[in-house]
Scaffold this motif. Structure first.
Motif, mmCIF file in Angstrom:
data_model
loop_
_atom_site.group_PDB
_atom_site.id
_atom_site.type_symbol
_atom_site.label_atom_id
_atom_site.label_comp_id
_atom_site.label_asym_id
_atom_site.label_seq_id
_atom_site.Cartn_x
_atom_site.Cartn_y
_atom_site.Cartn_z
ATOM 1 N N ALA A 67 0.721 -1.116 0.043
ATOM 2 C CA ALA A 67 0.035 -0.036 -0.019
ATOM 3 C C ALA A 67 0.804 1.459 -0.144
ATOM 4 C CB ALA A 67 -0.828 -0.033 1.244
ATOM 5 N N VAL A 68 1.949 1.320 0.649
ATOM 6 C CA VAL A 68 2.805 2.390 0.933
ATOM 7 C C VAL A 68 3.461 2.606 -0.473
ATOM 8 C CG1 VAL A 68 4.777 3.532 1.840
ATOM 9 C CG2 VAL A 68 2.803 2.458 3.556
ATOM 10 N N LEU A 69 4.041 1.648 -1.133
ATOM 11 C CA LEU A 69 4.862 1.713 -2.071
ATOM 12 C C LEU A 69 4.375 1.562 -3.668
ATOM 13 C CD1 LEU A 69 7.788 -0.781 -0.838
ATOM 14 C CD2 LEU A 69 7.835 1.879 -0.766
ATOM 15 N N HIS A 70 3.047 1.524 -3.804
ATOM 16 C CA HIS A 70 2.417 1.142 -4.863
ATOM 17 C C HIS A 70 2.516 2.364 -5.739
ATOM 18 C CE1 HIS A 70 -1.385 2.774 -3.456
ATOM 19 N NE2 HIS A 70 -1.495 3.262 -4.620
ATOM 20 N N GLU A 71 2.411 3.647 -5.256
ATOM 21 C CA GLU A 71 2.427 4.758 -6.018
ATOM 22 C C GLU A 71 3.946 5.067 -6.614
ATOM 23 O OE1 GLU A 71 0.925 8.126 -4.055
ATOM 24 O OE2 GLU A 71 -1.177 7.386 -3.861
ATOM 25 N N PRO A 72 4.996 5.183 -5.827
ATOM 26 C CA PRO A 72 6.188 5.132 -6.321
ATOM 27 C C PRO A 72 6.838 4.173 -7.145
ATOM 28 C CG PRO A 72 6.609 4.665 -3.898
ATOM 29 C CD PRO A 72 5.199 4.989 -4.225
ATOM 30 N N LEU A 73 6.405 2.822 -6.840
ATOM 31 C CA LEU A 73 7.046 1.697 -7.615
ATOM 32 C C LEU A 73 6.057 1.122 -8.543
ATOM 33 C CD1 LEU A 73 8.860 0.074 -4.620
ATOM 34 C CD2 LEU A 73 9.790 1.662 -6.103
ATOM 35 N N GLY A 74 4.933 1.458 -8.592
ATOM 36 C CA GLY A 74 3.978 0.809 -9.369
ATOM 37 C C GLY A 74 3.478 -0.892 -8.531
ATOM 38 N N PHE A 75 2.203 -1.116 -8.926
ATOM 39 C CA PHE A 75 1.798 -2.337 -8.225
ATOM 40 C C PHE A 75 2.706 -3.436 -8.223
ATOM 41 C CE2 PHE A 75 -0.594 -6.356 -8.367
ATOM 42 C CZ PHE A 75 -1.120 -6.217 -6.982
ATOM 43 N N LEU A 76 3.358 -3.747 -9.392
ATOM 44 C CA LEU A 76 4.092 -4.907 -9.333
ATOM 45 C C LEU A 76 5.503 -4.538 -8.562
ATOM 46 C CD1 LEU A 76 3.520 -6.379 -13.406
ATOM 47 C CD2 LEU A 76 2.712 -7.185 -11.118
ATOM 48 N N GLY A 77 5.992 -3.389 -8.739
ATOM 49 C CA GLY A 77 7.398 -3.343 -7.972
ATOM 50 C C GLY A 77 7.011 -3.107 -6.695
ATOM 51 N N ALA A 78 5.690 -2.661 -6.213
ATOM 52 C CA ALA A 78 5.507 -2.633 -4.648
ATOM 53 C C ALA A 78 5.041 -4.125 -4.142
ATOM 54 C CB ALA A 78 4.281 -1.637 -4.447
ATOM 55 N N LEU A 79 4.598 -4.942 -4.789
ATOM 56 C CA LEU A 79 4.188 -6.368 -4.470
ATOM 57 C C LEU A 79 5.625 -6.948 -4.583
ATOM 58 C CD1 LEU A 79 2.399 -8.547 -3.707
ATOM 59 C CD2 LEU A 79 1.882 -8.992 -6.277
ATOM 60 N N ALA A 80 6.413 -6.926 -5.350
ATOM 61 C CA ALA A 80 7.622 -7.957 -5.413
ATOM 62 C C ALA A 80 8.510 -7.352 -4.271
ATOM 63 C CB ALA A 80 8.524 -7.368 -6.568
ATOM 64 N N THR A 81 8.724 -5.976 -3.893
ATOM 65 C CA THR A 81 9.367 -5.322 -2.885
ATOM 66 C C THR A 81 8.708 -6.027 -1.290
ATOM 67 O OG1 THR A 81 9.865 -3.199 -3.828
ATOM 68 C CG2 THR A 81 10.259 -3.462 -1.369
ATOM 69 N N ALA A 82 7.509 -5.966 -1.433
ATOM 70 C CA ALA A 82 6.565 -6.641 -0.319
ATOM 71 C C ALA A 82 6.950 -8.044 0.010
ATOM 72 C CB ALA A 82 5.184 -6.283 -0.333
ATOM 73 N N VAL A 83 6.974 -8.881 -1.138
ATOM 74 C CA VAL A 83 7.105 -10.371 -1.000
ATOM 75 C C VAL A 83 8.437 -10.494 -0.298
ATOM 76 C CG1 VAL A 83 7.724 -12.354 -2.278
ATOM 77 C CG2 VAL A 83 5.470 -10.937 -2.864
ATOM 78 N N LEU A 84 9.631 -9.717 -1.027
ATOM 79 C CA LEU A 84 10.931 -9.947 -0.474
ATOM 80 C C LEU A 84 11.161 -9.676 0.927
ATOM 81 C CD1 LEU A 84 13.044 -8.966 -3.677
ATOM 82 C CD2 LEU A 84 12.565 -11.251 -2.821
ATOM 83 N N ALA A 85 10.493 -8.444 1.286
ATOM 84 C CA ALA A 85 10.603 -7.904 2.731
ATOM 85 C C ALA A 85 9.879 -8.809 3.552
ATOM 86 C CB ALA A 85 10.037 -6.601 2.755
ATOM 87 N N SER A 86 8.898 -9.186 3.248
ATOM 88 C CA SER A 86 8.097 -10.392 4.116
ATOM 89 C C SER A 86 8.878 -11.560 4.302
ATOM 90 C CB SER A 86 6.637 -10.324 3.587
ATOM 91 O OG SER A 86 5.843 -9.249 3.718
ATOM 92 N N ALA A 87 9.428 -12.141 3.162
ATOM 93 C CA ALA A 87 10.178 -13.466 2.995
ATOM 94 C C ALA A 87 11.421 -12.860 4.144
ATOM 95 C CB ALA A 87 10.798 -13.822 2.059
ATOM 96 N N ALA A 88 12.030 -11.820 4.177
ATOM 97 C CA ALA A 88 13.330 -11.405 4.733
ATOM 98 C C ALA A 88 12.667 -11.410 6.071
ATOM 99 C CB ALA A 88 13.764 -10.192 4.506
ATOM 100 N N LEU A 89 11.906 -10.741 6.668
ATOM 101 C CA LEU A 89 11.285 -10.851 7.761
ATOM 102 C C LEU A 89 10.933 -11.984 8.692
ATOM 103 C CD1 LEU A 89 10.368 -8.819 10.475
ATOM 104 C CD2 LEU A 89 8.153 -8.742 9.270
ATOM 105 N N ALA A 90 10.281 -12.911 7.889
ATOM 106 C CA ALA A 90 10.115 -14.098 8.663
ATOM 107 C C ALA A 90 11.346 -14.870 8.708
ATOM 108 C CB ALA A 90 9.072 -15.078 7.478
ATOM 109 N N GLY A 91 12.313 -14.765 7.823
ATOM 110 C CA GLY A 91 13.505 -15.656 8.109
ATOM 111 C C GLY A 91 14.240 -14.897 9.222
#
Length: 295
Positions: free
Chosen positions: A51-75
């Motif tokens: 939600a925070v990143l979709h405007e500067p990065l676009g939806f796909l860029g924001a989703l990819a960043t969120a997926v990587l960040a969530s995976a990193a946080l879980a790790g």
């Protein structure tokens, strides 16, 4: 007849989203024997970043960043809280509850009373055919969930990580003695679960839902009964359980008027009622593995 078809399709789409969450529960449990109650906060974290990143990065860029960040946080949670763990897995489950409270509190503070838009490309679009109307986001959820779960099954079947995961699920001690690095298996399992949670957040917040709010993470708890009634060590069971929970919830919502006063609020507790009924008949879930104990 049209209502029944819409209920079934809506239930299937809800079940596909719950499957992404329930599979995360199961993957972590198979790898480490821990029930991860911090899964809801991982989901909310991924949705918040999108939600925070979709405007500067676009939806796909924001989703990819969120997926990587969530995976990193879980790790990170696995490395910090689970790596040097006590033998009692129930202690680790309690630790994940504490982690969940900390993360949810901070995310709720950041989100506040707002309802955030994730910028998904489906918007309020609907798909209509044969008198049946379904939100485009729900059609997309079925397609995306099917693709990701198929990819995960392929990884279980043909990758070295999948082989190690199956070995660890069968007998952790024997797998360790055979030289398998169970720490890496657990770490990757947590990362996969975190990534799936971030994807699920997009569809939980998409139309017809108004958007992402601080209570969205609690919806992950509806997928927990799906994992339990399917069998905590069975990915296939989690998929079946997710569809059952999704169809049940959609049916209660679709026929709520027919149920009268009894139907008010029933949709919130229906997943747990189904879980209780199944567990009373099959305590290990639909496809749970029965443990063999030598005496």
């Amino acid at each position: 007849m049209t209502t029944l078809a819409e209920v079934l399709l809506t239930g299937l789409s809800l079940g596909s989203v719950y499957a992404l969450i329930a599979v995360g529960f199961v993957v972590i449990f198979r790898a480490s024997g821990v029930m991860n109650f911090a899964h809801g906060s991982l989901l909310l974290f991924g949705g918040y970043l999108t939600a925070v990143l979709h405007e500067p990065l676009g939806f796909l860029g924001a989703l990819a960043t969120a997926v990587l960040a969530s995976a990193a946080l879980a790790g990170l949670i696995e490395l910090v809280c689970m790596r040097r763990r006590p033998t009692e897995t129930h202690v680790l489950a309690i630790v994940t509850i504490g982690v969940d409270i900390l993360l949810l509190t901070e995310l709720a503070r950041r989100i506040g009373p707002d309802v955030l838009d994730l910028g998904d490309p489906w918007g309020a679009g609907v798909f209509s055919a044969g008198g049946i109307t379904l939100a485009q986001s729900r059609v997309a959820s079925v397609v995306v969930a099917a693709a990701l779960v198929s990819l995960l099954f392929a990884a279980f079947r043909w990758s070295r990580w999948g082989l190690a995961m199956r070995a660890a699920a069968a007998d952790r001690e024997a797998a360790s003695l055979m030289g398998l690095r169970l720490g890496r298996v657990r770490l990757l399992a947590w990362c996969v679960a975190g990534a799936l949670a971030a994807v699920a957040a997009v569809f939980l917040a998409a139309f017809p839902t108004p958007g992402l709010d601080r209570a969205t993470g609690e919806i992950a708890l509806r997928a927990f009964p799906a994992a339990v009634l399917g069998g905590m060590d069975s990915v296939t069971g989690a998929l079946i359980g997710s569809v059952l929970i999704g169809v049940t919830q959609a049916a209660v919502a679709g026929y709520q008027r027919s149920l009268g006063a009894f139907g008010e609020g029933l949709g919130d507790v229906a997943p747990y009622l189904v879980m209780i009924i199944v567990l009373l008949v099959r305590p290990r879930g639909l496809l749970g593995t029965r443990e063999t104990v030598r005496v």
